[in-house]
Design an enzyme around this catalytic site. Structure first.
Site, PDB file in Angstrom:
ATOM      1  N   TYR A 112      -7.326   2.185  -6.715  1.00  0.00           N
ATOM      2  CA  TYR A 112      -6.591   1.986  -5.476  1.00  0.00           C
ATOM      3  C   TYR A 112      -6.526   1.319  -5.805  1.00  0.00           C
ATOM      4  CZ  TYR A 112      -5.149   3.114  -1.171  1.00  0.00           C
ATOM      5  OH  TYR A 112      -4.696   2.796  -0.615  1.00  0.00           O
TER       6      TYR A 112
ATOM      7  N   VAL B 212       1.997   2.448  -3.293  1.00  0.00           N
ATOM      8  CA  VAL B 212       0.830   2.967  -4.088  1.00  0.00           C
ATOM      9  C   VAL B 212       0.544   4.394  -3.597  1.00  0.00           C
ATOM     10  CG1 VAL B 212      -2.106   2.477  -4.447  1.00  0.00           C
ATOM     11  CG2 VAL B 212      -0.639   0.897  -4.666  1.00  0.00           C
ATOM     12  N   GLU B 213       0.851   4.577  -2.521  1.00  0.00           N
ATOM     13  CA  GLU B 213       0.312   5.893  -1.405  1.00  0.00           C
ATOM     14  C   GLU B 213       1.121   6.811  -1.395  1.00  0.00           C
ATOM     15  OE1 GLU B 213      -2.427   6.867  -0.028  1.00  0.00           O
ATOM     16  OE2 GLU B 213      -3.648   5.753   0.515  1.00  0.00           O
ATOM     17  N   SER B 214       2.321   6.571  -1.662  1.00  0.00           N
ATOM     18  CA  SER B 214       3.423   7.581  -1.644  1.00  0.00           C
ATOM     19  C   SER B 214       4.763   6.976  -2.125  1.00  0.00           C
ATOM     20  CB  SER B 214       4.170   8.383  -0.165  1.00  0.00           C
ATOM     21  OG  SER B 214       4.949   6.597   0.674  1.00  0.00           O
TER      22      SER B 214
ATOM     23  N   LEU C 196       0.669  -1.374  -0.490  1.00  0.00           N
ATOM     24  CA  LEU C 196      -0.004   0.138  -0.130  1.00  0.00           C
ATOM     25  C   LEU C 196       1.061   0.939  -0.073  1.00  0.00           C
ATOM     26  CD1 LEU C 196      -3.134  -0.010   2.119  1.00  0.00           C
ATOM     27  CD2 LEU C 196      -3.167   0.302  -0.125  1.00  0.00           C
TER      28      LEU C 196
END
Length: 519
Positions: free
Chosen positions: A251, A145-147, A142
């Site tokens: 996402y 994907v996030e940062s 994750l």
């Protein structure tokens, strides 16, 4: 501490088991082999509707059991361990939204090369925490994907850190945010908060990890309303059937696409950088403020690298009170020993100063015994411009309180009025002193001068005569409270350059002489 290391004695029986599974460890296992480790039959799988089975949707409402010793041994690398911990069976889900994300990644051949370099500091810790909670190891992806696993990432909505918490959600999960410290950027604190949040969302959506991840992106209310809207129309309420914001629609497919690539990198033309399945850092608790430059010096590493492990501190100094510092495993013993031996006069504390009308940086620095360049660096100022009401961080050591009068660098001092055509080098040469001492005496952080400006001319020391004679080197006698960093900052040279020409340990001794060679 965020990890524990124990020596594992591998018995001959375990070695035989490893040999028996060597072929499995060297090849890609099927999705059904990767999920539900320890399941004895289909009775442990959650029930699925006919619609869900037809769509190839896997809800996996129950977490896996602990992996066996053999599976742990044969994982070998961190990527292998992550694969073995997959629970969502990403390769079994066939959806065009995943295919689109796979095409996006195929057009970024250096994606894993670049992001893995950032993630190598943090990924093992995240995997360890997920494993301890028996959560799907897909969730370790994750932050990609996030940062992109960048702790300094900041979104337009002010989401920060590798897990991209917005301020309000960070507060809900007890992530402290103030002028000293932002817990959203704290690697260990934010990871615990993110896993708490994901666990809560998973429970809220009856164990459906896809809905939980969607809610992590757009909020539980957003997903809940989409479910209610579909239910009212008699439509399925799984993730793939919901109408959600476009970012959230992409996402989960993005994470599943990453999972597929990691599951079968060769199939997708990807080479994964090697990451060891071992802790990168350990935590050391400090109960006094410590300058991050000094902390890096104690660990014998660059300040930038030290801050990458400790990005939550906003002022390049630890916050007041007790906090943990993350230190690379291979620097742990050195850092702990050096910290325990650190003299009191090298501990630096900070106070706040509010800029008043008529203040300028030079006056503030002079009043509080700080040179201008240090004051600018501590407060990350791009110029000497200040505004009324602005808050500045002012350092002071145990040896030199803020109220003490400023000591002059020499016993004899005269003054000189700058004339047209003057420059620092010419003025220093005329008075047989070094440029460094002239700048230091007048709190100058640039070479710029103004006609009519009055400069204080310090008396000349033996060390300065040596510097003038050679124009390349000076000898500096260490004073109480000095550190390699403070000396390097004062003479505008690199710490590594001082180390190069002097045999120095972690601590300096008053009276010790250092040869400072200038570029």
């Amino acid at each position: 501490m965020p990890f524990s290391i124990s020596n594992t004695l591998i018995t001959s029986k375990a070695l035989l088991l490893v040999a028996g599974f060597a072929f499995i460890a060297g090849c890609q296992t099927s999705p059904s082999q990767q999920a539900h480790r320890g399941d004895t039959g289909s009775e442990n799988r959650p029930e699925q509707t006919t619609y869900e089975r037809n769509r190839g949707i896997t809800l996996l409402k129950n977490a896996k059991g602990s992996r066996s010793e053999v599976e742990t041994i044969t994982a070998r690398t961190l990527w292998g361990r992550i694969r073995q911990g997959f629970l969502l069976e990403p390769t079994s889900i066939d959806n065009p939204r995943i295919d689109r994300q796979l095409r996006v990644f195929s057009n970024q051949p250096r994606y894993f090369e670049l992001t893995s370099k950032r993630s190598e500091r943090y990924l093992h810790y995240v995997v360890e925490q997920l494993d301890a909670r028996e959560m799907p190891l897909e969730l370790a992806l994750l932050p990609f994907v996030e940062s992109g696993y960048n702790p300094m990432a900041l979104s337009r909505s002010q989401a920060a850190g590798i897990w991209q918490f917005i301020p309000s959600t960070g507060k809900v999960f007890s992530l402290r945010q103030d002028s000293w410290y932002d817990g959203r950027r704290d690697i260990t604190a934010s990871t615990q908060a993110a896993l708490d949040y994901l666990t809560k969302l998973n429970q809220m959506f009856d164990g459906d990890w896809l809905l939980a991840m969607a809610a992590y992106n757009c909020g539980e209310g957003c997903v809940g309303r989409a479910i209610e809207a579909n239910r009212a129309r008699g439509l399925p309420t799984d993730y793939w059937s919901l109408r959600l914001p476009q970012e959230t629609m992409n996402y989960v497919p993005k994470l599943l696409a990453l999972s597929q690539i990691i599951d079968s990198p060769q199939l997708h033309g990807t080479v994964l950088p090697e990451l060891a399945d071992s802790p990168y850092f350990a935590a050391v608790t400090i109960d006094r403020q410590l300058d991050m430059h000094k902390a890096a010096e104690l660990a014998d590493m660059t300040t930038d690298d030290f801050i990458k492990l400790n990005p939550a501190f906003k002022q390049r100094v630890t916050a007041p009170g007790a906090f943990q510092l993350l230190v690379p495993i291979d620097r742990l013993e050195q850092f702990s020993t050096a910290l325990a031996e650190l003299p009191d006069d090298q501990h630096v504390s900070y106070t706040r100063y509010q800029v008043r009308s008529g203040d300028n940086l030079s006056q503030i620095a002079s009043r509080h015994q700080v040179n201008v360049s240090a004051l600018r660096e501590i407060n990350e100022l791009d110029s000497n411009f200040l505004r009324v009401g602005q808050e500045l961080m002012l350092p002071y050591s145990a040896q030199t309180p803020l109220s003490a009068p400023r000591a002059t660098p020499s016993a004899i001092a005269t003054s000189y009025q700058v004339r047209s055509g003057d420059n620092l080098w010419e003025i220093a040469r005329k008075h047989d002193i070094s440029v460094a001492s002239l700048k230091q005496r007048n709190l100058l952080d640039t070479h710029a001068l103004q006609v009519g400006q009055t400069l204080k001319i310090p008396g000349q020391s033996t060390a300065e005569r040596t510097a003038i004679a050679s124009e390349k080197a000076t000898v500096y006698t260490v004073k109480p409270g000095d550190s390699l960093y403070s000396i390097a900052r004062e003479f505008n040279i690199a710490v590594d350059r001082i180390r190069e020409h002097n045999r120095v340990g972690t601590h300096l001794q008053p009276g010790q002489q250092l040869t400072l060679k200038f570029p």
